[in-house]
Design a protein around this motif. Sequence first.
Motif, short mmCIF file in Angstrom:
data_model
loop_
_atom_site.label_atom_id
_atom_site.label_comp_id
_atom_site.label_asym_id
_atom_site.label_seq_id
_atom_site.Cartn_x
_atom_site.Cartn_y
_atom_site.Cartn_z
N LYS A 1 42.80 47.67 39.93
CA LYS A 1 43.35 48.47 38.84
C LYS A 1 44.26 49.60 39.35
O LYS A 1 44.60 50.51 38.59
CB LYS A 1 42.22 49.08 38.00
CG LYS A 1 41.30 48.03 37.38
CD LYS A 1 40.22 48.64 36.51
CE LYS A 1 40.78 49.15 35.20
NZ LYS A 1 39.70 49.56 34.26
N ARG B 1 44.94 41.50 39.99
CA ARG B 1 44.75 42.55 39.00
C ARG B 1 43.83 42.05 37.88
O ARG B 1 43.58 40.86 37.74
CB ARG B 1 46.10 42.97 38.40
CG ARG B 1 47.10 43.45 39.44
CD ARG B 1 48.48 43.64 38.84
NE ARG B 1 49.46 44.00 39.87
CZ ARG B 1 49.72 45.24 40.25
NH1 ARG B 1 49.07 46.24 39.68
NH2 ARG B 1 50.60 45.49 41.18
N ASN C 1 48.26 42.91 44.27
CA ASN C 1 48.80 44.25 44.55
C ASN C 1 49.25 44.34 45.99
O ASN C 1 48.63 43.75 46.89
CB ASN C 1 47.72 45.33 44.35
CG ASN C 1 47.33 45.51 42.91
OD1 ASN C 1 46.74 44.61 42.33
ND2 ASN C 1 47.63 46.66 42.35
#
Length: 872
Positions: free
Chosen positions: A24, A135, A150
């Motif tokens: 996140k 994610r 990410n």
Amino acid sequence: MKRTFLVILSFLVLSVIANAAHIKGGFFTYRYLGPGAAGNVRYQVTLTVYMVCNPSSGQLSNPINFSIYNGNNQLVRDVSVPITNQYNLNKVYDEPCITGNETGCYYTIVVYNLPSVELPITPDGYTIAYQRCCRIAGINNIIASNTVGNTFAIRIPGSATAAGAETNSSPAFQVNDTAVVCRNSFFQYSFEASDIDGDSLSYEFCPAIEGGSQSNPSPTTAANPPYTAVTYQSPFSGSRPLGTGVTIDPVTGIISGIAPDILGEFVVSVCVKEYRNGVLIGRSPKELHIRVNDCQPLRALLAPSIITCDGFTLDFQNQVSNPTGAQYVWTFGDPTSGSSDTSFLPNPSHTYADTGVYIVKLVVSLAGGLCADSTTMQARVFPGFFPNFTAAGGCFTNPFQFTDLTATTYGVVNSWQWNFGDLSTLADTSRIRNPQWVYAGSGTKTVELIVTNSKGCKDTTTLDVEVFDKPPITLAFNDTLICRFDAVQLNATGLGSFSWTPLTNIINPNTGTPTVDPPSTTKYYVTLNDNGCISTDSVTIRVINSVTIQTINDTTICQGDSLQLNAISDGLRFSWTPVANLSNPNIINPIAITNSTTVYNVVATVGSCSASDQVVVTTVPYPIANAGTDPTICYNTSSQLNGAIVGSSFNWSPPSYLSNPTILNPISSPPRTTTYILSAYDTLGCPKPGRDTVVVNVQPKVIAYAGRDTSVVVGQPLLLQGSGGINYVWSPGIGLSSTTIPNPIGTYGPQTDSVKYKLIVTDATGCPDSAYVTVYVFKTNPYVFVPSAFTPNNDGKNDVVRPIAVGVEKINFFSVYNRWGELVFTTTANKQGWDGRIGGVLQATNVFVWMVSAVDYTGKTIFLKGTVTLIR
């Protein structure tokens, strides 16, 4: 074997997806520790990763590799870094302005800290990176977010960037990111960072970076730079992660604006740029999620200004609705009004003390001032603005002139917007003050004027305008009557030029007011020409050689009555004489009131012609009735009436309680005060009766009272008590102190056994009544006698036990008790007794105790007690 392989493959795929979708956000930071070996420098490098709360062991990698690349994007080496800290980032309070409960865990924070890494000084510096997939699912501004990984990366500047740039430490971010904002509402959120080197910081949105994959969610070595931005869902982008309504302040790092009207989470990435002496030496990204929830935000929204032009009072209203429980504080900017300058109503009114421009403030909040929003507006108070206009015109073929008559006390009238109500065109408007308009057709047109003044007042007024197909002519009269050889002036009004025909016996035929003297009855025609718009009308002049008049016949009326005079005539004007007691002597039918025979003359005229006639009004007096004087009689007695008349007949009304209503002197015997009317009639010409009244006043009934029979003892005084009137007479006078007062004292000797007194009472008019009382005289002392036994069997003998007082003025009490001392009966009345019942139940044979207390006429108290036997 194939079935087993598919099951194992499906399990592996689901495990990978479950273990992958957990990232996140996060950020890298580094800190310069000092020089290392010759030509080297040392840094502390920290990666802070934001994950879903309480990640599984498959989602949590420990240790991980920091991949270090040189300025040419070539791998230098991987460094293994363990988890040094792990905790949940919780929101500990509920946002009062947001729907639902926002408390709870928002992220699990995982910190990977590399205490020291030594690197050679190079001109281009280094990039440190870490990649992880994937994610979380459902991120609104990233397409298929649960399949996108990410890349966390940061660049350490080299010596060529700026002098001493290799000794730089990156900005440090705070970890307090529990951002929840209201959908489609204004918000602010800070990405502010601090810098231990004192470098200047600048903030901007930047794209989130993609890295890792579902097939290789946790690569041992991060891919080499440069890195690819994630694919954003339109209309969002890296520079507009929350849409065009949200921006970032480059100086403070505060993002603000109107949140998207979509519920859920959004990835926001902010890059902090470091400047030293005006040179960009570093760029540090931070990525996190902002959650958009449903809200009921409070809003204060007012128009920029409000104005009153017809008074000093204004009504205020918030232009948006707020949830139940919202509190309002209005400040009207009028301190001279004292406490009235503030209101707590949702929709208040305020009356200003004077003209002017005021600043009004509205604050909307929840209890305690939570979730407050405020705004201001101008209140303009300039009363005395009165829009008005006139219209002049006639035919639709000619122009109508409109004239503005608007008045204003403050400022000046500065704009006009006319709509002439001509439905045949859309061009029937004007912006000048006093315009003209030519209508395409006739009819009623509603003209509207919107007018303003320099103080901001604006109002609308309308006027219905009659547009004619020909010019209207107004005649003072349509037909008239004149005498031969007389002249009369005709009168016509309208807009335009006049012409009359025929042209004989007429003066000024081209005006609206010619004079005519026709020798015989003639019809004159008038033409009105308003610039080619023509209208005609006519008037008939009837010519006569003489006037006729005939009054009503001579008549007789009752003296003092009114009579309407009248006549038949072709005259135009009338004059009656004598004028005294006439309602109007100059009309044909006035009202006359006369007390004597009168001859009325009337003259009728038409110009120089006249005629006269007369009517004789004879008056006859009313019959006379005299009902006599008003008598006053006693109740249940009679009185003779004495009437007299001047007339031929009479009657009494009402006839009730009269011995004979057909005679003048009947006997009346009414039970109450009654008014009698005597009506007299005659046959002399006055058909109306004469009347008189007589009131027979009946006195109220006299009710004499001599008191109750009583007992006394010899020598004891007794106060008699009479009532009911004004005058009293007692008889016989035996033992009485006086026989003419209401309350004489009686004293009796041994020779008297009893006396029966008669009392005659009269009222103020002498109306009498009588009553009796018996006094029994005992040859004993004052005493209260009580029997020793009684038999309550309803035979009428000894059914009760009761006190019998002799020579006693009053009994204080007479009480009976049972054998246990319980009260079963008590009274204060002489000769009132107990019937042997308790609670309605007749008692059996038994012995009861009695006690009595009394006071004799000398004031001495008597107390006695004893027993009585109830016998069954």
